[in-house]
Design a protein around this motif. Structure first.
Motif, PDB file in Angstrom:
ATOM      1  N   MET A   1       0.827  -1.203   0.000  1.00  0.00           N
ATOM      2  CA  MET A   1       0.000   0.000   0.000  1.00  0.00           C
ATOM      3  C   MET A   1       0.868   1.262   0.000  1.00  0.00           C
ATOM      4  O   MET A   1       1.915   1.290   0.624  1.00  0.00           O
ATOM      5  CB  MET A   1      -0.896  -0.031   1.228  1.00  0.00           C
ATOM      6  N   SER A   2       0.380   2.281  -0.705  1.00  0.00           N
ATOM      7  CA  SER A   2       1.143   3.526  -0.800  1.00  0.00           C
ATOM      8  C   SER A   2       1.453   4.103   0.583  1.00  0.00           C
ATOM      9  O   SER A   2       0.648   4.021   1.507  1.00  0.00           O
ATOM     10  CB  SER A   2       0.342   4.546  -1.607  1.00  0.00           C
ATOM     11  N   SER A   3       2.624   4.700   0.695  1.00  0.00           N
ATOM     12  CA  SER A   3       3.020   5.327   1.960  1.00  0.00           C
ATOM     13  C   SER A   3       2.027   6.394   2.376  1.00  0.00           C
ATOM     14  O   SER A   3       1.795   6.627   3.559  1.00  0.00           O
ATOM     15  CB  SER A   3       4.380   5.998   1.801  1.00  0.00           C
ATOM     16  N   TRP A   4       1.427   7.056   1.390  1.00  0.00           N
ATOM     17  CA  TRP A   4       0.526   8.178   1.682  1.00  0.00           C
ATOM     18  C   TRP A   4      -0.767   7.730   2.344  1.00  0.00           C
ATOM     19  O   TRP A   4      -1.444   8.535   2.986  1.00  0.00           O
ATOM     20  CB  TRP A   4       0.208   8.957   0.402  1.00  0.00           C
ATOM     21  N   ALA A   5      -1.115   6.436   2.203  1.00  0.00           N
ATOM     22  CA  ALA A   5      -2.345   5.940   2.828  1.00  0.00           C
ATOM     23  C   ALA A   5      -2.256   6.005   4.344  1.00  0.00           C
ATOM     24  O   ALA A   5      -3.265   5.974   5.035  1.00  0.00           O
ATOM     25  CB  ALA A   5      -2.609   4.507   2.375  1.00  0.00           C
ATOM     26  N   GLU A   6      -1.034   6.107   4.862  1.00  0.00           N
ATOM     27  CA  GLU A   6      -0.850   6.180   6.312  1.00  0.00           C
ATOM     28  C   GLU A   6      -1.220   7.553   6.874  1.00  0.00           C
ATOM     29  O   GLU A   6      -1.427   7.718   8.066  1.00  0.00           O
ATOM     30  CB  GLU A   6       0.620   5.898   6.670  1.00  0.00           C
ATOM     31  N   VAL A   7      -1.246   8.540   5.996  1.00  0.00           N
ATOM     32  CA  VAL A   7      -1.512   9.912   6.457  1.00  0.00           C
ATOM     33  C   VAL A   7      -3.008  10.174   6.316  1.00  0.00           C
ATOM     34  O   VAL A   7      -3.525  10.241   5.209  1.00  0.00           O
ATOM     35  CB  VAL A   7      -0.720  10.929   5.605  1.00  0.00           C
ATOM     36  N   VAL A   8      -3.713  10.306   7.440  1.00  0.00           N
ATOM     37  CA  VAL A   8      -5.175  10.423   7.346  1.00  0.00           C
ATOM     38  C   VAL A   8      -5.694  11.834   7.569  1.00  0.00           C
ATOM     39  O   VAL A   8      -5.199  12.574   8.421  1.00  0.00           O
ATOM     40  CB  VAL A   8      -5.912   9.468   8.322  1.00  0.00           C
ATOM     41  N   GLY A   9      -6.687  12.186   6.755  1.00  0.00           N
ATOM     42  CA  GLY A   9      -7.391  13.458   6.936  1.00  0.00           C
ATOM     43  C   GLY A   9      -6.546  14.696   6.668  1.00  0.00           C
ATOM     44  O   GLY A   9      -6.797  15.743   7.253  1.00  0.00           O
ATOM     45  N   GLN A  10      -5.536  14.578   5.819  1.00  0.00           N
ATOM     46  CA  GLN A  10      -4.637  15.720   5.579  1.00  0.00           C
ATOM     47  C   GLN A  10      -4.464  15.963   4.081  1.00  0.00           C
ATOM     48  O   GLN A  10      -3.339  16.099   3.587  1.00  0.00           O
ATOM     49  CB  GLN A  10      -3.250  15.450   6.210  1.00  0.00           C
ATOM     50  N   GLU A  11      -5.573  16.023   3.354  1.00  0.00           N
ATOM     51  CA  GLU A  11      -5.495  16.106   1.891  1.00  0.00           C
ATOM     52  C   GLU A  11      -4.621  17.263   1.421  1.00  0.00           C
ATOM     53  O   GLU A  11      -3.803  17.114   0.521  1.00  0.00           O
ATOM     54  CB  GLU A  11      -6.893  16.241   1.267  1.00  0.00           C
ATOM     55  N   GLN A  12      -4.805  18.418   2.049  1.00  0.00           N
ATOM     56  CA  GLN A  12      -4.076  19.597   1.583  1.00  0.00           C
ATOM     57  C   GLN A  12      -2.564  19.448   1.766  1.00  0.00           C
ATOM     58  O   GLN A  12      -1.790  19.665   0.838  1.00  0.00           O
ATOM     59  CB  GLN A  12      -4.576  20.827   2.331  1.00  0.00           C
ATOM     60  N   ALA A  13      -2.163  19.058   2.976  1.00  0.00           N
ATOM     61  CA  ALA A  13      -0.738  18.889   3.268  1.00  0.00           C
ATOM     62  C   ALA A  13      -0.134  17.809   2.377  1.00  0.00           C
ATOM     63  O   ALA A  13       0.962  17.972   1.823  1.00  0.00           O
ATOM     64  CB  ALA A  13      -0.548  18.531   4.738  1.00  0.00           C
ATOM     65  N   VAL A  14      -0.867  16.715   2.209  1.00  0.00           N
ATOM     66  CA  VAL A  14      -0.376  15.616   1.376  1.00  0.00           C
ATOM     67  C   VAL A  14      -0.173  16.104  -0.062  1.00  0.00           C
ATOM     68  O   VAL A  14       0.824  15.780  -0.714  1.00  0.00           O
ATOM     69  CB  VAL A  14      -1.343  14.399   1.436  1.00  0.00           C
TER      70      VAL A  14
END
Ligand code: ZN
Length: 385
Positions: A1-14
């Motif tokens: 799974m993509s590393s970014w899937a670990e970051v939740v609820g932060q669409e803008q920062a991501v």
């Protein structure tokens, strides 16, 4: 799974971090890469996870993706074993000058796999000014392939000169439903359980995880509030506070004892002494330094659970306010309906505001040197009136 899937609820920062990682791959735009990043966000918002996802994306060797999560580079970044990433997360209260010197040294080394040399500092706020100035020098003149990623609760936690040299990315408190989804995925629990934990934790990801994984935590949280609300007079309040503080201190001391002993043994090993040997006077200052650090840590460790109790209490009385004011809004304290209704019916909105205020004052005082007994006794008395 993509590393970014670990970051939740932060669409803008991501979005910002992904774009930068993408640009960093392209030889034409590589030179425009920002060499110092500052990722800020309230406790539990996932700062260090966002920072790590970013670093994984920078190092990722997947041909098309940034931070695929599966390649050797991504995996090593997450396992904290990547040869080109210097990782620093401290449980100490302060980052030392020696430690900053070692990062500066690492920052000068070229990356071994031809991508980026990354220095990741998870607690960049834990520095005294002298250390900060040293770090500033390093950040000011980075080698072409070095990237600094600093994390802190808020930009104000760093000196202005460091702040102004970093590109800032701010995380928000993630929405409850996003944290709940993460819990479902990680722990294979039902939606209701995940949602309750996320809500009780007020979206603090670490606390939400613990509510799910540590058995009896949810019940314990409920019981603690229920006990507190049952206090009827000053005598009971003082007794309750004494018992509660004693228990908390004992628990923290037990938890720290093993760790402190291990650290002392490790220090002796470094000094070339056996476990039984006494530290000779010439080496004693190092032991004293360690013991002072341990003392500072113990103070924090005693206060952390107490602050958490105040946070829980605050959320409870805020729910009572919502109920008494007749606002249609789901409570933070999911599953506490009986307690909420009982308190809402037996007091006025004005009482509740006064209690909320008293809890906020107690939280502020907890950060000062005021005796914890005094703080909690005063609060307990406020809560019964
Ligand atoms: Zn990868």
């Amino acid at each position: 799974m993509s590393s970014w899937a670990e970051v939740v609820g932060q669409e803008q920062a991501v979005g910002v971090l992904q774009a930068a990682a993408q640009a960093a791959r392209n030889p034409q735009s590589q030179r425009a890469m920002t060499h110092a990043w500052l990722i800020t966000g309230p406790p539990g918002s996932g700062r260090s996870v966002a920072a790590r996802a970013f670093v994984a994306a920078l190092q990722c060797s997947h041909p098309t993706e940034n931070g695929c999560g599966n390649c050797e580079d991504c995996r090593q970044v997450w396992a904290k074993t990547h040869p080109d990433v210097t990782d620093f997360a401290t449980e100490k209260s302060i980052i030392s000058v020696e430690e900053v010197r070692s990062f500066m040294h690492a920052a000068q080394t070229a990356p071994s796999r031809g991508k980026w040399r990354v220095i990741l500092l998870e607690d960049a706020d834990r520095m005294v000014e002298r250390t900060s100035n040293l770090l500033l020098k390093a950040i000011e003149e980075p080698p072409a392939r070095t990237v600094w990623v600093l994390c802190a609760p808020s930009p104000e936690d760093l000196i202005t000169t460091i702040r102004s040299r970093c590109r800032q990315v701010n995380l928000r408190v993630p929405p409850v439903k996003d944290v709940a989804q993460l819990l479902m995925r990680k722990h294979a629990v039902e939606w209701e359980t995940a949602y309750q934990a996320a809500s009780l934790a007020q979206s603090h990801i670490g606390i939400a995880h613990r509510l799910i994984t540590e058995e009896g935590r949810v019940e314990q949280r409920y019981q603690q509030l229920a006990d507190l609300l049952q206090i009827e007079n000053v005598g009971e309040a003082i007794f309750y506070v004494e018992e509660m503080l004693k228990e908390n201190k004992q628990q923290v001391e037990e938890e720290l004892a093993t760790r402190n002993a291990r650290e002392e043994a490790e220090l002796k090993r470094i000094l070339g002494l056996t476990d039984r040997e006494k530290v000779p006077p010439a080496m004693r200052s190092q032991l004293t330094q360690l013991q002072e650090e341990q003392k500072r840590r113990a103070v924090r460790a005693v206060k952390d659970p107490l602050d958490q109790l105040l946070v829980n209490l605050l959320s409870f009385f805020r729910d009572v306010v919502v109920m008494q004011a007749g606002v249609n809004h789901p409570p933070i304290n999911q599953g506490y309906q009986d307690l909420l209704v009982a308190v809402a019916l037996s007091s006025t909105l004005q009482d509740t505001y006064r209690k909320v205020n008293a809890i906020e004052i107690a939280r502020k005082r907890l950060q000062s040197n005021t005796s914890v007994n005094l703080i909690f006794e005063a609060l307990a008395v406020e809560l019964i009136q």
